[in-house]
Design an enzyme around this catalytic site. Structure first.
Site, PDB file in Angstrom:
ATOM      1  N   LYS A   1      64.527  40.438  41.181  1.00  9.42           N
ATOM      2  CA  LYS A   1      65.624  39.911  41.982  1.00  9.42           C
ATOM      3  C   LYS A   1      66.484  40.994  42.626  1.00  9.42           C
ATOM      4  O   LYS A   1      67.149  40.746  43.606  1.00  9.42           O
ATOM      5  CB  LYS A   1      66.510  39.012  41.112  1.00  9.42           C
TER       6      LYS A   1
ATOM      7  N   VAL B   1      70.043  40.386   9.646  1.00  7.53           N
ATOM      8  CA  VAL B   1      68.959  39.822   8.846  1.00  7.53           C
ATOM      9  C   VAL B   1      67.821  40.839   8.797  1.00  7.53           C
ATOM     10  O   VAL B   1      67.286  41.231   9.839  1.00  7.53           O
ATOM     11  CB  VAL B   1      68.464  38.497   9.462  1.00  7.53           C
TER      12      VAL B   1
ATOM     13  N   CYS C   1      99.458  42.784  28.312  1.00  5.36           N
ATOM     14  CA  CYS C   1      98.563  43.401  29.298  1.00  5.36           C
ATOM     15  C   CYS C   1      99.104  43.085  30.676  1.00  5.36           C
ATOM     16  O   CYS C   1      99.056  41.950  31.120  1.00  5.36           O
ATOM     17  CB  CYS C   1      97.148  42.853  29.137  1.00  5.36           C
TER      18      CYS C   1
ATOM     19  N   GLU D   1      65.657  35.600  28.755  1.00  8.08           N
ATOM     20  CA  GLU D   1      66.272  36.463  29.766  1.00  8.08           C
ATOM     21  C   GLU D   1      66.869  35.564  30.845  1.00  8.08           C
ATOM     22  O   GLU D   1      66.954  34.349  30.674  1.00  8.08           O
ATOM     23  CB  GLU D   1      65.223  37.430  30.326  1.00  8.08           C
TER      24      GLU D   1
ATOM     25  N   CYS E   1      98.160  44.245  33.662  1.00  7.14           N
ATOM     26  CA  CYS E   1      97.212  44.089  34.775  1.00  7.14           C
ATOM     27  C   CYS E   1      96.681  42.661  34.850  1.00  7.14           C
ATOM     28  O   CYS E   1      96.542  42.099  35.915  1.00  7.14           O
ATOM     29  CB  CYS E   1      96.049  45.055  34.628  1.00  7.14           C
TER      30      CYS E   1
ATOM     31  N   HIS F   1      72.606  30.141  37.991  1.00  6.25           N
ATOM     32  CA  HIS F   1      71.573  30.093  39.021  1.00  6.25           C
ATOM     33  C   HIS F   1      71.253  28.666  39.424  1.00  6.25           C
ATOM     34  O   HIS F   1      71.304  27.751  38.595  1.00  6.25           O
ATOM     35  CB  HIS F   1      70.296  30.771  38.505  1.00  6.25           C
TER      36      HIS F   1
ATOM     37  N   ARG G   1      68.300  43.196  29.207  1.00  4.79           N
ATOM     38  CA  ARG G   1      67.610  41.898  29.230  1.00  4.79           C
ATOM     39  C   ARG G   1      66.531  41.887  28.153  1.00  4.79           C
ATOM     40  O   ARG G   1      65.765  42.850  28.039  1.00  4.79           O
ATOM     41  CB  ARG G   1      66.929  41.688  30.577  1.00  4.79           C
TER      42      ARG G   1
HETATM   43  C1  LIG Z   1      71.494  42.506  33.103  1.00  3.88           C
HETATM   44  C2  LIG Z   1      71.404  41.042  32.841  1.00  3.88           C
HETATM   45  C3  LIG Z   1      71.750  40.124  33.830  1.00  3.88           C
HETATM   46  C4  LIG Z   1      71.649  38.758  33.600  1.00  3.88           C
HETATM   47  N1  LIG Z   1      72.107  37.887  34.530  1.00  3.88           N
HETATM   48  C5  LIG Z   1      72.078  36.546  34.278  1.00  3.88           C
HETATM   49  C6  LIG Z   1      72.612  35.611  35.184  1.00  3.88           C
HETATM   50  O1  LIG Z   1      73.202  35.993  36.186  1.00  3.88           O
HETATM   51  N2  LIG Z   1      72.486  34.297  34.941  1.00  3.88           N
HETATM   52  C7  LIG Z   1      71.850  33.841  33.837  1.00  3.88           C
HETATM   53  O2  LIG Z   1      71.740  32.629  33.696  1.00  3.88           O
HETATM   54  N3  LIG Z   1      71.368  34.699  32.923  1.00  3.88           N
HETATM   55  C8  LIG Z   1      71.472  36.037  33.112  1.00  3.88           C
HETATM   56  N4  LIG Z   1      70.997  36.921  32.196  1.00  3.88           N
HETATM   57  C9  LIG Z   1      70.374  36.400  31.014  1.00  3.88           C
HETATM   58  C10 LIG Z   1      71.370  36.004  29.961  1.00  3.88           C
HETATM   59  O3  LIG Z   1      72.362  36.964  29.808  1.00  3.88           O
HETATM   60  C11 LIG Z   1      70.616  35.826  28.661  1.00  3.88           C
HETATM   61  O4  LIG Z   1      69.573  34.942  28.881  1.00  3.88           O
HETATM   62  C12 LIG Z   1      71.466  35.271  27.554  1.00  3.88           C
HETATM   63  O5  LIG Z   1      72.649  35.989  27.411  1.00  3.88           O
HETATM   64  C13 LIG Z   1      70.672  35.320  26.273  1.00  3.88           C
HETATM   65  O6  LIG Z   1      71.469  34.976  25.190  1.00  3.88           O
HETATM   66  P1  LIG Z   1      70.958  35.154  23.724  1.00  3.88           P
HETATM   67  O7  LIG Z   1      71.914  34.442  22.902  1.00  3.88           O
HETATM   68  O8  LIG Z   1      69.534  34.761  23.664  1.00  3.88           O
HETATM   69  O9  LIG Z   1      70.912  36.704  23.457  1.00  3.88           O
HETATM   70  P2  LIG Z   1      72.074  37.731  23.042  1.00  3.88           P
HETATM   71  O10 LIG Z   1      73.300  37.493  23.766  1.00  3.88           O
HETATM   72  O11 LIG Z   1      71.467  39.078  23.185  1.00  3.88           O
HETATM   73  O12 LIG Z   1      72.338  37.411  21.540  1.00  3.88           O
HETATM   74  C14 LIG Z   1      71.500  37.793  20.498  1.00  3.88           C
HETATM   75  C15 LIG Z   1      72.331  38.113  19.294  1.00  3.88           C
HETATM   76  O13 LIG Z   1      71.488  38.250  18.181  1.00  3.88           O
HETATM   77  C16 LIG Z   1      71.986  39.266  17.354  1.00  3.88           C
HETATM   78  N5  LIG Z   1      70.896  39.739  16.476  1.00  3.88           N
HETATM   79  C17 LIG Z   1      69.801  40.416  16.848  1.00  3.88           C
HETATM   80  N6  LIG Z   1      69.051  40.735  15.762  1.00  3.88           N
HETATM   81  C18 LIG Z   1      69.691  40.236  14.695  1.00  3.88           C
HETATM   82  C19 LIG Z   1      69.428  40.236  13.293  1.00  3.88           C
HETATM   83  N7  LIG Z   1      68.364  40.833  12.794  1.00  3.88           N
HETATM   84  N8  LIG Z   1      70.299  39.638  12.468  1.00  3.88           N
HETATM   85  C20 LIG Z   1      71.399  39.027  12.953  1.00  3.88           C
HETATM   86  N9  LIG Z   1      71.695  38.999  14.270  1.00  3.88           N
HETATM   87  C21 LIG Z   1      70.855  39.593  15.132  1.00  3.88           C
HETATM   88  C22 LIG Z   1      72.454  40.271  18.354  1.00  3.88           C
HETATM   89  O14 LIG Z   1      73.371  41.174  17.819  1.00  3.88           O
HETATM   90  C23 LIG Z   1      73.075  39.391  19.432  1.00  3.88           C
HETATM   91  O15 LIG Z   1      74.443  39.163  19.199  1.00  3.88           O
HETATM   92  C24 LIG Z   1      71.126  38.298  32.383  1.00  3.88           C
HETATM   93  C25 LIG Z   1      70.799  39.220  31.395  1.00  3.88           C
HETATM   94  C26 LIG Z   1      70.981  40.582  31.603  1.00  3.88           C
HETATM   95  C27 LIG Z   1      70.740  41.526  30.492  1.00  3.88           C
END
Ligand SMILES: Cc1cc2nc3c(=O)[nH]c(=O)nc-3n(C[C@H](O)[C@H](O)[C@H](O)COP(=O)(O)OP(=O)(O)OC[C@H]3O[C@@H](n4cnc5c(N)ncnc54)[C@H](O)[C@@H]3O)c2cc1C
Lengths: 418, 476
Positions: free
Chosen positions: B250, B172, B400, B336, B402, B49, B310
């Site tokens: 959005k 955890v 693969c 998010e 494709c 973004h 999200r």
């Molecule tokens: C539909 C959607 C659209 C989006 N579009 C965009 C976009 O276009 N551009 C943008 O910048 N952002 C976008 N985002 C936001 C972006 O995807 C997230 O902000 C980002 O991926 C967050 O990463 P994270 O590492 O915090 O979370 P995650 O990727 O969810 O990672 C968290 C990890 O923690 C692990 N975990 C949870 N609990 C435990 C536990 N107790 N013990 C051990 N491990 C645990 C989970 O398994 C997971 O692997 C979007 C999100 C969504 C859902």
């Protein structure tokens, strides 16, 4: 291996094999077949059931047996073959780029190219079926490969979507392997499979066929645990309140075949939106000079016998092209008329010799009908048929003289008689 | 014992872990699933973004704009596809046109450069398939697209190459702190210890805080369903097309992806769990909206649909702070959107500003930030490809068809950090099975390669961890 050949054939399945043999016998011996799998034969290798060759050899062969007859002929002629070689791209001037472990990424220049890449199955993803994405969801051909080639059973409790031939054959295959096939669901009011397959693969095993039904949800976290099946209305939309639930660990999709024309597209060759294969003349030449197409990459055939026939035509045409027998074409179109979903070839060269066998499919099931080929108001040919179904390809033999005399495009129509 | 434990293997945990390996400290990552990148970092829009969307003065605004600037170099270093395609916020009413002015002004306040409001005609020139009802757009030229799972996995792999440890299947479920040492316990009883813990647990980050006795962090879920189209239609649009945002958010977007597919979605629906089923209604809604944005979208080229969840905090902003209750527990919670964009900036901030308060950070001179260029075979020149095939002929075998992915790439994904253990893991690393046939042709080959590399029987190969075995036995 050399870096230039008279004819390069892409694909060593039944289409490529028949084209190679025919081209050789028509006088061009400098041929290379490129095949990505580790052996020739294409999809026939995994079709271990019988029923191949009834038309051509008047006997019922298994897929590998049918393929072997052609592979033997290729070997007899010592036609050069490269297996485990994937073609990456093709250009209009017939430069073929391919890759394998021995030569790396390499190019060969061809005088003529025959496209014989076959088709792929539509996947679950293409249908937007709702639900989860667990293990146990396969296209029917993938399941067939697991069972027949790899020797593994992909599941024990099965629901199949799509009653095309592969779906029907896999219903029987899975049953013979000891799995329980609960249902074959078909969104259309008719099966697109061969009648003999419905009898031999479903009826003989008491497997229910649900016409006008589709899978509306897939359930299960790691592995499929069940599906929801709904009845559909005349617009093929699921009807609320008609949901049935089946417990199962496997869902097989047999929901159509799509010609694999990525290379064709990369060369800028025109495709038909109806067949998703190349637009061709009666000699199976595409709209790019010297590039020919045949078999399932051109149109999805019901029977391999027809693939072989079409591919021999393409092979001979490619040989003629290499030998310099070309003339300016005088082109008319073949038009899909009433109740006709497509006709191959889409283009006719009025100057080309020989009668033309038109292949076409109907848009639905029709009884007591008349098939007509006409040019303007002039009827060129008319044939009656008791029943026509989309699942069985129809043919019409058009005399060369009639084509030569045509004053415009030729339209094929199908009409039910009162 | 480690100096720092990172909980959660998403794009945030990955970026933080890698940033930590730039210093002479011992670090590890704990991930509850069988592979990294299984949460929201796997299923999102992949948009980098520009930064005009987030409220002025918010952490979202700050890290979005900073992350947007860092992303090209970050992706390049990690060998991940990034394209600066530009975003277009499309107006369909007079009201929308006014909002575009507001967005532009907000963007300027946030520090976004290169924005322009363009006319209907200019919009059509950029995107010929745009609906006749479009009245104009905000063109944010710094908007981009990136492969989100590529970015996450590459960062974690690179961190591991630089010494970080990864423990998967480590959910955890307990956290104790005694004498300045955290002890984290997994569901299966394993434990790991560290001086600092960084909570990057996405949807689970509220729970992690609660385990430590910190009830300040409340994280909820909002589902988004998507439809993905074949690369064959990849040039249908070239920019990222957004509807003008309303109160409700959005909305649906239409975008090219970094791999040249077309992505449509996401919907928006509050949920209690991380369930990622797709629904008929959700997908129908996406299609309806897409039809309002563009003419004749090539939906016949649909190859799959999926859902992402999200993880948002009830503060509606990123939470990037040390726990007020437990010293040494650092939160990266409620990340998010625009979290993907912000990841490199968040990582730098968390390490340089928060971790540094507890640990004396000394530069790790051996840190190697660059992943090998050969990561994507298709992107190499023919000479480079052939050099690689001569060295290792398995790069000459396409598995693969494709996506034209070679055996060499698949074997490497199984062996290299973080090792792929199942078919979906191979897919996320190599794209094998991600194309138009959705693995119909290559799955049996990929499964054989996994069995061979791991020395396990074929029947034990899974799609996605235990319980998802791809075959149930041998045929007769
Ligand atoms: C539909 C959607 C659209 C989006 N579009 C965009 C976009 O276009 N551009 C943008 O910048 N952002 C976008 N985002 C936001 C972006 O995807 C997230 O902000 C980002 O991926 C967050 O990463 P994270 O590492 O915090 O979370 P995650 O990727 O969810 O990672 C968290 C990890 O923690 C692990 N975990 C949870 N609990 C435990 C536990 N107790 N013990 C051990 N491990 C645990 C989970 O398994 C997971 O692997 C979007 C999100 C969504 C859902």
């Amino acid at each position: 291996m050399k870096n230039a050949y008279d004819i390069v054939i892409i694909g060593g399945g039944p289409a490529g094999l028949a084209a190679a043999i025919a081209a050789y016998d028509a006088g061009v011996k400098d041929i290379l077949i490129l095949e990505r799998e580790d052996r020739l034969g294409g999809i026939l290798n995994q079709c271990i059931h019988n029923g191949f060759g009834l038309t051509r050899f008047k006997e019922s062969l298994s897929g590998p047996e049918y393929a072997a007859r052609f592979i033997d002929e290729v070997e007899k002629r010592a036609i050069e073959v490269l297996t485990q070689t994937t073609v990456l791209s093709l250009t209009k001037d017939k430069t073929v780029t391919a890759i394998n472990t021995e030569y790396g990424v390499f190019t060969v220049q061809a005088k003529a190219v025959v496209l014989a890449m076959g088709c792929r199955e539509r996947s679950r993803g293409a249908l937007n079926v709702a639900g989860s994405r667990p293990a146990g969801v396969y296209s029917a051909g993938t399941a067939q490969k697991y069972v027949n080639i790899k020797g593994y059973l992909p599941g024990k409790s099965v629901v199949i979507l799509g009653s095309g031939d592969i779906g029907l054959i896999m219903a029987r295959r899975m049953t013979l392997e000891g799995a329980k096939v609960h249902a074959v669901c078909e969104i259309m009011p008719y099966s697109s499979g061969l009648k003999r397959n419905i009898a031999q693969c479903l009826d003989d095993f008491d497997i229910p066929l649900y016409l006008n039904h589709t899978i509306t949800k897939i359930e299960g976290d790691k592995r499929v645990t069940g599906v929801v099946v709904s009845k559909v209305d005349e617009n093929r939309k699921p009807i609320k309140g008609t949901e049935m639930h089946f417990d199962c660990d496997t869902v097989l999709f047999s929901v159509g075949l799509i010609p694999e024309n990525e290379l064709t597209k990369s060369a800028g060759i025109d495709l038909s939106p109806r067949t998703r294969g190349a637009v061709v003349y009666q000699n199976r030449e595409t709209l790019v000079d010297g590039v020919f197409a045949c078999g399932n990459v051109l149109q999805v055939h019901d029977l391999v016998d027809f693939v072989s026939e079409e591919s021999e035509l393409a092979g001979v045409s490619a040989a003629k092209y290499v030998l310099g027998e070309r003339e300016e074409k005088d082109v008319i179109d073949v038009v899909n008329g009433k109740n006709v979903s497509y006709v191959i070839p889409q283009k006719l060269d009025k100057k080309a010799s020989g009668n033309v066998k038109l292949f076409f499919r109907a848009t639905g099931t029709f009884r007591n009908c008349v098939i007509t080929a006409k040019c303007g108001d002039t009827v060129l040919l008319q044939r009656k048929k008791q029943i026509v179904v989309p699942g069985e390809m129809e043919t019409l033999l058009l005399a060369q003289a009639k084509i030569a005399a045509a004053q415009g495009n030729i339209e094929i129509t199908l009409e039910e008689q009162a | 014992m480690f100096d720092v434990i990172v909980i959660g293997g998403g794009v945030i945990g990955g970026a933080v872990l890698r940033e930590l390996t730039k210093y002479k400290i011992s670090v590890c990552m704990l991930e509850k699933e069988n592979d990294v990148c299984m949460g929201q970092s796997k299923a999102n829009s992949g948009i980098v973004h520009a930064g005009f969307d987030a409220a002025e003065g918010s952490l979202k605004a700050k890290f979005n704009v900073a992350g947007n600037k860092m992303m090209p170099a970050y992706a390049e270093e990690l060998g991940v596809k990034y394209v600066n395609n530009g975003s277009l916020v499309v107006a369909f009413s007079q009201e929308d046109l006014k909002t575009l002015q507001v967005l532009k002004a907000r963007g300027e306040t946030n520090g976004v450069t290169d924005m322009e409001i363009i006319s209907k005609e200019e919009l059509r020139a950029l995107e010929p398939h745009i609906s006749e009802n479009a009245l104009g757009a905000l063109h944010a030229k710094t908007g981009g697209i990136v492969c989100p799972y590529g970015l996450t996995i590459a960062a974690i792999g690179n961190a591991m190459d630089n010494g970080a440890k990864l423990y998967t299947d480590f959910e955890v479920v307990d956290m104790q702190k005694q004498d300045g040492v955290f002890t984290l316990t997994a569901k299966d009883g394993r434990t790991e210890q560290a001086k600092l813990v960084i909570n990057c647990a996405g949807l689970g980050s509220g729970k992690i805080a609660a385990l430590a006795g910190d009830s300040d962090i409340v994280v909820k879920g909002r589902r988004g369903e998507y439809i993905l189209l074949d690369r064959e239609s990849g040039d249908f649009v070239s920019h990222t097309l957004f509807f003008t945002p309303t109160q409700k958010g959005k909305g649906i977007l239409v975008t090219q992806t970094a791999d040249n597919n077309i992505l449509l979605g996401p919907t928006s629906e509050e949920v209690e769990t991380g369930n990622t089923d797709t629904t008929a209604d959700g997908l129908a809604f996406v299609i309806q909206k897409v039809n309002a944005m563009v003419n004749n979208p090539p939906l016949y080229n649909t190859i799959t649909s999926f859902t992402g969840v999200r993880a948002y905090s009830t503060r509606h902003d990123f939470i990037l702070e040390e726990s007020k209750h437990v010293a040494g527990l650092l939160h990266c919670a409620g990340i998010e959107s625009p979290g993907l964009t912000s990841a490199p900036a968040i990582a730098k901030y968390v390490v340089e500003e928060l971790v540094s308060k507890h640990i004396d950070l000394q530069k790790n001179e051996n840190f190697q930030g660059k992943r090998k260029a050969e990561y994507f075979f298709k992107q190499l020149s023919v000479e480079e490809q052939n050099a690689l095939i001569r060295k290792d002929p398995s790069y000459g075998r396409i598995v693969c068809r494709c996506e034209q992915i070679t055996e060499g790439e698949i074997v490497r994904a199984i062996r290299e950090n973080p090792p792929a253990k199942n078919i979906d893991a191979v897919k996320r690393r190599t794209r094998a099975g991600m194309g138009r046939c959705q693995g119909g042709f290559c799955q049996p080959f990929v499964a054989e390669l996994i069995a061979k590399q791991q020395g396990i029987p074929f029947e034990q190969v899974t799609k996605n961890g235990k319980g998802s075995e791809i075959v149930v036995g041998v045929s007769k």
